[in-house]
Scaffold this motif. Structure first.
Motif, PDB file in Angstrom:
ATOM      1  N   LYS A 172       0.718  -1.225  -0.081  1.00  0.00           N
ATOM      2  CA  LYS A 172       0.103   0.053   0.090  1.00  0.00           C
ATOM      3  C   LYS A 172       0.880   1.270  -0.035  1.00  0.00           C
ATOM      4  CE  LYS A 172      -3.869  -0.878   2.663  1.00  0.00           C
ATOM      5  NZ  LYS A 172      -4.760  -0.681   3.758  1.00  0.00           N
ATOM      6  N   ALA A 173       0.360   2.338  -0.668  1.00  0.00           N
ATOM      7  CA  ALA A 173       1.126   3.545  -0.594  1.00  0.00           C
ATOM      8  C   ALA A 173       0.940   4.270   0.657  1.00  0.00           C
ATOM      9  CB  ALA A 173       0.653   4.546  -1.747  1.00  0.00           C
ATOM     10  N   GLY A 187      -1.227   6.888   0.128  1.00  0.00           N
ATOM     11  CA  GLY A 187      -2.694   6.386  -0.583  1.00  0.00           C
ATOM     12  C   GLY A 187      -3.930   6.776  -0.368  1.00  0.00           C
ATOM     13  N   GLY A 241      -2.738   2.738  -5.668  1.00  0.00           N
ATOM     14  CA  GLY A 241      -1.336   2.564  -4.954  1.00  0.00           C
ATOM     15  C   GLY A 241      -1.361   1.384  -3.861  1.00  0.00           C
ATOM     16  N   ALA A 271       2.283   5.074  -6.525  1.00  0.00           N
ATOM     17  CA  ALA A 271       2.314   6.095  -5.419  1.00  0.00           C
ATOM     18  C   ALA A 271       3.024   7.383  -5.740  1.00  0.00           C
ATOM     19  CB  ALA A 271       3.219   5.231  -4.233  1.00  0.00           C
ATOM     20  N   ILE A 280       5.782   2.966   0.514  1.00  0.00           N
ATOM     21  CA  ILE A 280       4.956   2.103   0.526  1.00  0.00           C
ATOM     22  C   ILE A 280       5.221   1.267   1.923  1.00  0.00           C
ATOM     23  CG2 ILE A 280       4.540   1.896  -1.863  1.00  0.00           C
ATOM     24  CD1 ILE A 280       6.153  -0.692  -2.051  1.00  0.00           C
TER      25      ILE A 280
END
Length: 189
Positions: A58-59, A62, A67, A88, A97
């Protein structure tokens, strides 16, 4: 008078790893995952083995379903790592991330909160936001038909705690995942 959270709170709660740290410090249940941002794909692979697949890349900055990638195998994680960094960077201007354990088929519960600058907070109950497409809500159902009264009170309390722990002021939404076994995890605010 500006009505809303301070710039510091917006920045802290907008950074998913900082928000996770703040909620963890306040005693809220947070989805198992990396402590902070990932340094490289090797760290991601090591953590994924520790938490077990599937995992989510995951960003950190985000939102909106961008992302984020589910990885069911080490090969998928390696393939998606650079892709998530690229998404991202393009979407949020940051290549940071992190990794979380993927909660399979969760119930996505959001709780509306109101908080003031004096540390007072209340919740306005929950809504079920589980009907989604590409990580975007399509339908919100309030109150959630998935919760019993004890769960409703528990998650409302968690939402108030997340607002006070994050020094939040204004109206906002605390988001949680509910796994099939009945455990709630703070997701974001």
């Amino acid at each position: 008078t500006f009505i809303g959270p301070s710039a510091e709170v917006i920045q802290r709660m907008g950074d998913k790893t900082e928000a996770r740290d703040a909620m963890r410090a306040a005693g809220l249940p947070v989805t198992p995952g990396s402590d902070g941002n990932l340094e490289n794909v090797e760290q991601a692979l090591t953590l994924a083995e520790q938490f077990g697949y599937p995992v989510m890349l995951k960003a950190t900055s985000g939102g909106g379903g961008r992302g984020i990638r589910r990885c069911d195998t080490p090969e998928e994680l390696q393939r998606n790592y650079d892709r998530v960094i690229s998404e991202a960077t393009k979407a949020f201007g940051r290549a940071d991330i992190f990794l979380e354990k993927c909660i399979v088929d969760p119930t996505h519960i959001e709780v509306q909160v109101l908080a003031d600058k004096h540390g007072n907070a209340i919740h306005l109950y929950e809504r079920d936001c589980s009907i989604q497409r590409r990580n975007q809500k399509l339908i919100e159902i309030a109150p959630s038909p998935q919760l019993d009264e004890a769960q409703r009170q528990y998650i409302g309390g968690l939402a108030v705690l997340s607002a006070t722990a994050g020094d939040y002021s204004n109206s906002g939404t605390a988001e949680f995942l509910l796994e099939a076994a009945g455990r709630f995890y703070f997701m974001e605010m």
